[in-house]
Scaffold this motif. Sequence first.
Motif, PDB file in Angstrom:
ATOM      1  N   PRO A 116       0.837  -1.205   0.000  1.00 52.40           N
ATOM      2  CA  PRO A 116       0.000   0.000   0.000  1.00 52.40           C
ATOM      3  C   PRO A 116       0.870   1.253   0.000  1.00 52.40           C
ATOM      4  N   GLY A 117       0.417   2.281  -0.707  1.00 53.38           N
ATOM      5  CA  GLY A 117       1.195   3.513  -0.792  1.00 53.38           C
ATOM      6  C   GLY A 117       1.529   4.112   0.557  1.00 53.38           C
ATOM      7  N   LEU A 118       0.649   3.939   1.540  1.00 52.79           N
ATOM      8  CA  LEU A 118       0.873   4.521   2.866  1.00 52.79           C
ATOM      9  C   LEU A 118       1.936   3.776   3.664  1.00 52.79           C
ATOM     10  N   LEU A 119       2.392   2.622   3.173  1.00 62.35           N
ATOM     11  CA  LEU A 119       3.395   1.834   3.904  1.00 62.35           C
ATOM     12  C   LEU A 119       4.678   1.640   3.110  1.00 62.35           C
ATOM     13  N   GLU A 122      10.916   4.838   0.875  1.00 64.72           N
ATOM     14  CA  GLU A 122      11.359   5.730  -0.206  1.00 64.72           C
ATOM     15  C   GLU A 122      11.968   4.936  -1.363  1.00 64.72           C
ATOM     16  N   ASP A 123      12.808   3.948  -1.054  1.00 63.66           N
ATOM     17  CA  ASP A 123      13.427   3.153  -2.113  1.00 63.66           C
ATOM     18  C   ASP A 123      12.381   2.345  -2.881  1.00 63.66           C
ATOM     19  N   TYR A 124      11.393   1.840  -2.170  1.00 67.76           N
ATOM     20  CA  TYR A 124      10.328   1.057  -2.815  1.00 67.76           C
ATOM     21  C   TYR A 124       9.522   1.951  -3.751  1.00 67.76           C
ATOM     22  N   VAL A 125       9.153   3.144  -3.287  1.00 68.56           N
ATOM     23  CA  VAL A 125       8.389   4.076  -4.122  1.00 68.56           C
ATOM     24  C   VAL A 125       9.197   4.456  -5.358  1.00 68.56           C
ATOM     25  N   THR A 126      10.482   4.748  -5.156  1.00 71.97           N
ATOM     26  CA  THR A 126      11.342   5.135  -6.274  1.00 71.97           C
ATOM     27  C   THR A 126      11.423   4.030  -7.317  1.00 71.97           C
ATOM     28  N   PRO A 136      13.472  11.283 -14.509  1.00 68.94           N
ATOM     29  CA  PRO A 136      13.982  11.298 -13.129  1.00 68.94           C
ATOM     30  C   PRO A 136      13.387  12.423 -12.288  1.00 68.94           C
ATOM     31  N   MET A 137      13.156  13.572 -12.901  1.00 74.70           N
ATOM     32  CA  MET A 137      12.582  14.692 -12.165  1.00 74.70           C
ATOM     33  C   MET A 137      11.162  14.373 -11.719  1.00 74.70           C
ATOM     34  N   GLU A 138      10.379  13.773 -12.611  1.00 72.95           N
ATOM     35  CA  GLU A 138       9.012  13.412 -12.254  1.00 72.95           C
ATOM     36  C   GLU A 138       8.989  12.326 -11.185  1.00 72.95           C
ATOM     37  N   VAL A 139       9.917  11.379 -11.276  1.00 74.94           N
ATOM     38  CA  VAL A 139      10.012  10.334 -10.254  1.00 74.94           C
ATOM     39  C   VAL A 139      10.283  10.960  -8.892  1.00 74.94           C
ATOM     40  N   GLU A 140      11.239  11.881  -8.846  1.00 72.81           N
ATOM     41  CA  GLU A 140      11.581  12.522  -7.578  1.00 72.81           C
ATOM     42  C   GLU A 140      10.393  13.254  -6.978  1.00 72.81           C
ATOM     43  N   GLU A 141       9.652  13.963  -7.815  1.00 68.71           N
ATOM     44  CA  GLU A 141       8.508  14.716  -7.324  1.00 68.71           C
ATOM     45  C   GLU A 141       7.407  13.782  -6.820  1.00 68.71           C
ATOM     46  N   ARG A 142       7.157  12.706  -7.532  1.00 66.43           N
ATOM     47  CA  ARG A 142       6.107  11.770  -7.128  1.00 66.43           C
ATOM     48  C   ARG A 142       6.498  11.030  -5.842  1.00 66.43           C
ATOM     49  N   VAL A 143       7.783  10.726  -5.699  1.00 74.02           N
ATOM     50  CA  VAL A 143       8.238  10.076  -4.468  1.00 74.02           C
ATOM     51  C   VAL A 143       8.010  11.001  -3.274  1.00 74.02           C
ATOM     52  N   SER A 144       8.416  12.261  -3.414  1.00 77.13           N
ATOM     53  CA  SER A 144       8.209  13.222  -2.326  1.00 77.13           C
ATOM     54  C   SER A 144       6.734  13.375  -1.986  1.00 77.13           C
ATOM     55  N   ALA A 145       5.893  13.420  -3.010  1.00 81.47           N
ATOM     56  CA  ALA A 145       4.453  13.581  -2.785  1.00 81.47           C
ATOM     57  C   ALA A 145       3.883  12.383  -2.046  1.00 81.47           C
ATOM     58  N   LEU A 170       4.572  -9.316  -0.267  1.00 82.32           N
ATOM     59  CA  LEU A 170       5.907  -9.582   0.275  1.00 82.32           C
ATOM     60  C   LEU A 170       6.794 -10.293  -0.739  1.00 82.32           C
ATOM     61  N   ARG A 171       6.205 -11.101  -1.606  1.00 76.49           N
ATOM     62  CA  ARG A 171       6.976 -11.936  -2.534  1.00 76.49           C
ATOM     63  C   ARG A 171       7.256 -11.247  -3.865  1.00 76.49           C
ATOM     64  N   ASN A 172       6.415 -10.316  -4.264  1.00 79.61           N
ATOM     65  CA  ASN A 172       6.588  -9.624  -5.537  1.00 79.61           C
ATOM     66  C   ASN A 172       7.729  -8.615  -5.405  1.00 79.61           C
ATOM     67  N   VAL A 173       8.866  -8.890  -6.036  1.00 76.84           N
ATOM     68  CA  VAL A 173      10.064  -8.069  -5.864  1.00 76.84           C
ATOM     69  C   VAL A 173       9.928  -6.764  -6.638  1.00 76.84           C
ATOM     70  N   VAL A 174      10.064  -5.660  -5.936  1.00 75.90           N
ATOM     71  CA  VAL A 174      10.079  -4.334  -6.529  1.00 75.90           C
ATOM     72  C   VAL A 174      11.465  -3.737  -6.280  1.00 75.90           C
ATOM     73  N   GLY A 175      12.161  -3.405  -7.355  1.00 78.46           N
ATOM     74  CA  GLY A 175      13.498  -2.835  -7.214  1.00 78.46           C
ATOM     75  C   GLY A 175      14.571  -3.903  -7.133  1.00 78.46           C
ATOM     76  N   SER A 176      14.771  -4.454  -5.940  1.00 83.86           N
ATOM     77  CA  SER A 176      15.810  -5.455  -5.728  1.00 83.86           C
ATOM     78  C   SER A 176      15.542  -6.167  -4.416  1.00 83.86           C
TER      79      SER A 176
END
Length: 335
Positions: A116-119, A122-126, A136-145, A170-176
């Motif tokens: 869930p977005g509320l949990l 920062e690395d997961y959202v990115t 990259p600029m849009e990613v940064e702004e959306r992460v902060s938001a 928990l099992r679906n890998v996002v990022g690494s």
Amino acid sequence: MNRRNAMGGTAATTAAVFGEVLKHHREAAGLTQEALARKVPCDRSHVARVEAGTRVPQDTFAKACDELLGTDGVLLRLWLRIDWYPEVQHPDWFERRANMDAELVTLREYQIRVMPGLLQTEDYVTALFSRRDTSPMEVEERVSARLSRQQRFLTDGGPLYLVILDESCLRNVVGSAAVMRDQCAYLLVVGQRPNIRIQVAPADNPQLERPATSMSLIKLPDGHEWVYSESLDRGHFNDDPAAYERHSQTYDVLRADTLSAPESAALIAEVMEGYGHDGQPRVQLRDMGQEQLQRSEWRQLHRGSAQLEEDQLQRRQRRRLHRSSPRYPRHRPRP
């Protein structure tokens, strides 16, 4: 629905307010935008856009400026109090949901595949936003938001937040694996807050009656109740009392039948260990005035849980030995 930030001002002015405060302290320190940008470091255009209120800064930027300008944490505290979410463009339907998050008193969620977005950390959202065709600029702004949107739930006295995670989250890998390890560690920490409970619906229990998709049950201060879900490109809001009651019953039965919060924490810890030890926890609990959580705090928590399990095992062993030992009649003195 007029969304307001934690300071009591309208969200439409908050970016400009932060920019004005930054500009005031920069000029008081005798620095140009170029000079501050070199020290941060970042591009001069980034400083200029933040001061103009047209760029959403990261909390790391606010913290760096505090240190460079000697403002004793003023900018970071202001960043934490600002609702940055309205500063980033989102579909109208999701803005409506974000507005509800800013006011609701109770949120019950069931989530599949993605945290869930509320949990999210920062690395997961990115990592999540970087999957899309986004600059990259849009990613940064959306992460902060998105991180800003979490603040209300992580403060003392925050709204009640009950979430059931399908094990696929928990099992679906996002990022690494390292990102997932930190995400699991964060769930264990934030799940200890008095207003947040996290439970996991295990994949190996086919008897659980799960909703067909992720859903949220929202209760607003005026008592109005909504069911919210998402399809591929839109959100769905339903305030029909019969529909809310039906989905609420499904949720409550699932919550009663699935793993308890302590059992879920044990499963999350097990999954976390499965992601290996190469990624050290870098969890941040983004609370008002709270510093980054230290890795040693997690190790202390983990050692405490392991010690508790060991003590319980020893007690069970002693009880078994006691029951299997021969019984001898006690000599009781006659009265």
